[in-house]
Design an enzyme around this catalytic site. Structure first.
Site, PDB file in Angstrom:
ATOM      1  N   LYS A  45       0.866  -1.182   0.000  1.00 45.83           N
ATOM      2  CA  LYS A  45       0.000   0.000   0.000  1.00 45.83           C
ATOM      3  C   LYS A  45       0.903   1.231   0.000  1.00 45.83           C
ATOM      4  O   LYS A  45       1.944   1.227   0.659  1.00 45.83           O
ATOM      5  CB  LYS A  45      -0.894  -0.035   1.259  1.00 45.83           C
ATOM      6  N   ASN A  69     -12.890   3.863  -5.706  1.00 46.84           N
ATOM      7  CA  ASN A  69     -12.443   4.071  -4.334  1.00 46.84           C
ATOM      8  C   ASN A  69     -11.986   5.508  -4.191  1.00 46.84           C
ATOM      9  O   ASN A  69     -11.464   6.108  -5.136  1.00 46.84           O
ATOM     10  CB  ASN A  69     -11.307   3.099  -3.974  1.00 46.84           C
ATOM     11  N   ILE A  71     -10.100   6.320  -1.181  1.00 47.10           N
ATOM     12  CA  ILE A  71      -9.487   6.076   0.132  1.00 47.10           C
ATOM     13  C   ILE A  71      -8.677   7.288   0.594  1.00 47.10           C
ATOM     14  O   ILE A  71      -8.743   7.671   1.758  1.00 47.10           O
ATOM     15  CB  ILE A  71      -8.572   4.812   0.067  1.00 47.10           C
ATOM     16  N   GLY A  72      -7.903   7.845  -0.312  1.00 47.84           N
ATOM     17  CA  GLY A  72      -7.135   9.037   0.066  1.00 47.84           C
ATOM     18  C   GLY A  72      -5.846   8.723   0.791  1.00 47.84           C
ATOM     19  O   GLY A  72      -5.433   9.454   1.699  1.00 47.84           O
ATOM     20  N   CYS A 133      -2.039   8.998  -7.807  1.00 45.63           N
ATOM     21  CA  CYS A 133      -3.251   8.751  -7.022  1.00 45.63           C
ATOM     22  C   CYS A 133      -4.272   9.852  -7.336  1.00 45.63           C
ATOM     23  O   CYS A 133      -3.978  11.036  -7.192  1.00 45.63           O
ATOM     24  CB  CYS A 133      -2.939   8.748  -5.525  1.00 45.63           C
ATOM     25  N   ASN A 197      -2.722   3.571 -13.045  1.00 46.62           N
ATOM     26  CA  ASN A 197      -3.492   3.798 -11.830  1.00 46.62           C
ATOM     27  C   ASN A 197      -4.975   3.873 -12.225  1.00 46.62           C
ATOM     28  O   ASN A 197      -5.327   3.747 -13.398  1.00 46.62           O
ATOM     29  CB  ASN A 197      -3.038   5.078 -11.131  1.00 46.62           C
ATOM     30  N   THR A 277      -7.835  -5.220  -7.779  1.00 47.51           N
ATOM     31  CA  THR A 277      -9.232  -5.274  -7.339  1.00 47.51           C
ATOM     32  C   THR A 277      -9.770  -6.701  -7.255  1.00 47.51           C
ATOM     33  O   THR A 277     -10.599  -6.998  -6.383  1.00 47.51           O
ATOM     34  CB  THR A 277     -10.083  -4.413  -8.308  1.00 47.51           C
TER      35      THR A 277
HETATM   36  C1  SIN Z   1      -5.916   5.717  -2.358  1.00 54.04           C
HETATM   37  O1  SIN Z   1      -5.416   5.413  -1.275  1.00 54.04           O
HETATM   38  O2  SIN Z   1      -6.619   6.717  -2.480  1.00 54.04           O
HETATM   39  C2  SIN Z   1      -5.670   4.871  -3.571  1.00 54.04           C
HETATM   40  C3  SIN Z   1      -4.285   4.996  -4.009  1.00 54.04           C
HETATM   41  C4  SIN Z   1      -4.134   5.232  -5.480  1.00 54.04           C
HETATM   42  O3  SIN Z   1      -5.104   5.187  -6.237  1.00 54.04           O
HETATM   43  O4  SIN Z   1      -3.012   5.518  -5.911  1.00 54.04           O
END
Ligand code: SIN
Length: 319
Positions: A45, A69, A71-72, A133, A197, A277
Site C-alpha cells: 500500500k 475508491n 481512500i485518500g 493517485c 493507476n 481489485t
Molecule cells: C488511495 O489510497 O486513495 C488509492 C491509491 C491510489 O489510487 O493511488
C-alpha cells in the site's frame, strides 16, 4: 513448464505476477491465503511520511464491471512501515516493491530517506513512485498529469535510493499523451513504468440524487479498465520499439482477473503484471493468476515468459 523469470532492470524475479498497491494492505491478510513469497513481488500500500486517516466515508462504490475508491492514501506512515511492515515481509521471504508518495516532491524524498534505513530494506526489489493517485483534493497534486511535475518527483526518488535499486513511476491514463509523461519519468531516471493507476470517476446515487462517495470523485478499477491499461502499455511500448522512448521495463496493471487478462498486458509489452481489485472477492487471485498465466504460456508453446513480452507488436507488424 515455461521459465517464468522476468527482469526489472538489473533485478530478476522468479515470476512476473505481483499484487497491485493498495489492494492487499502490507501482506499479512493475504498471507493467510498463500505465502506472499510465491509472488514475483509484493507491492505495498502506498506509504507516506505521516500517518493519514484518508478521505471521509463512504469511500467505496461498486460500478458495473468495477468499483470506485476514494481512500485518500490512508496509512500508518513511513515510521510504522519501516519498523513493522517491511521487516515482517522480509521475514516471509517476500520480494517487496514499496509504493511511496508525498504531498510534495520533496516529501517523496523524505519517505525514501527513511525507507532505506529500515532493517527490512534488503527485501526491497524496487520503489514504485505513486505519482498518480487520483484521490487528492487538488488535481495539481496528481503529479503524473504533468511532465514537469513527474520529472521532478522521479528525479528526487532516483537520487535518494541506492544506485541499482529499480525505480518505477506509476502513471495515470487520465492524460492526453501518456507517452509524454513516460518520457519525462524515464528521462528523470526511472528504471521503468507501472501503468495504470485508476481512472477518475463519479457515481451518482439515483435515490438520494447526490454523489455516492463523500469525496465526490474516486478512482475506477476492476475489469472495466483492462482495455485502457492494455492501451497505455501498448502506446508506451510501441514508442519504445520505435525509438521514441528509451527501452525500459513496464509493469502492467488494471482490471486483471485471470491469466488470460494478464497475458493481454504481457503480449502488449508488460514485463510484469499486478493484480489488484480481483483480490477483494478472491484473495487468492494473484496466486491463481500466476498459475493461469503459466498455463496460457504453455498452451501457446513458449518455453520462456520473456519471449511473450510484447509479442502482439510483432504479430501486428507481420503480414
Ligand atoms: C488511495 O489510497 O486513495 C488509492 C491509491 C491510489 O489510487 O493511488
Amino acid at each position: 513448464m515455461a521459465d517464468m523469470t522476468t527482469a526489472l532492470g538489473a533485478t530478476r524475479l522468479p515470476n512476473p505476477v505481483m499484487t497491485a498497491s493498495g489492494c492487499a494492505a502490507n501482506g499479512k491478510e493475504l498471507h493467510r491465503f498463500f505465502p506472499v513469497s510465491d509472488l514475483g513481488a509484493f507491492t505495498t500500500k502506498t506509504v507516506m511520511r505521516d500517518p493519514r486517516s484518508g478521505r471521509p466515508t463512504p469511500r467505496m462504490a461498486e460500478t458495473d464491471s468495477g468499483m470506485l475508491n476514494s481512500i485518500g492514501l490512508q496509512g500508518p506512515g513511513i515510521e510504522t512501515f519501516c519498523v513493522d511492515d517491511l521487516p515482517w515481509l522480509a521475514t516471509q521471504g517476500a520480494r517487496v516493491l514499496v509504493s511511496v508518495a508525498g504531498g510534495t516532491a520533496e516529501e517523496f524524498g523524505e519517505v525514501v530517506d527513511r525507507l532505506v534505513t529500515s532493517p527490512g530494506w534488503p527485501a526491497v526489489v524496487g520503489v514504485e513512485a505513486n505519482i498518480s493517485c487520483p484521490n487528492v483534493a487538488n488535481r495539481g497534486l496528481v503529479f503524473a498529469c504533468d511532465p514537469v511535475s513527474s520529472e521532478r518527483v522521479v528525479r528526487i526518488v532516483r537520487g535518494r535510493v541506492p544506485a541499482g535499486t529499480p525505480v518505477f513511476a506509476k502513471l495515470t491514463p487520465d492524460v492526453t499523451d501518456v507517452v509524454a509523461i513516460a518520457s519525462a519519468a524515464l528521462g528523470a531516471g526511472a528504471t521503468g513504468l507501472t501503468m495504470i493507476n485508476t481512472l477518475l470517476g463519479v457515481v451518482v446515487d439515483t435515490d438520494r440524487l447526490r454523489p455516492r462517495l463523500a469525496g465526490v470523485t474516486g478512482g475506477l478499477s476492476g475489469p472495466a479498465i483492462l482495455p485502457v491499461a492494455v492501451r497505455a502499455v501498448w502506446q508506451v511500448t510501441a514508442a519504445m520499439r520505435a525509438g521514441l522512448l528509451p527501452r525500459a521495463p513496464v509493469i502492467g496493471v488494471g482490471g486483471v482477473r485471470t491469466g488470460a487478462d494478464a497475458l493481454q498486458l504481457v503480449a502488449a509489452g508488460a514485463s510484469a503484471v499486478q493484480v489488484g481489485t480481483a483480490t477483494f472477492n478472491d484473495p487468492s487471485a494473484p496466486r491463481r493468476v500466476l498459475a493461469e498465466l503459466e498455463a496460457e504460456i504453455d498452451r501457446h508453446g513458449f518455453d520462456r515468459f520473456a519471449d511473450v513480452v510484447g509479442i502482439a507488436h510483432e504479430r501486428t507488424a507481420a503480414p
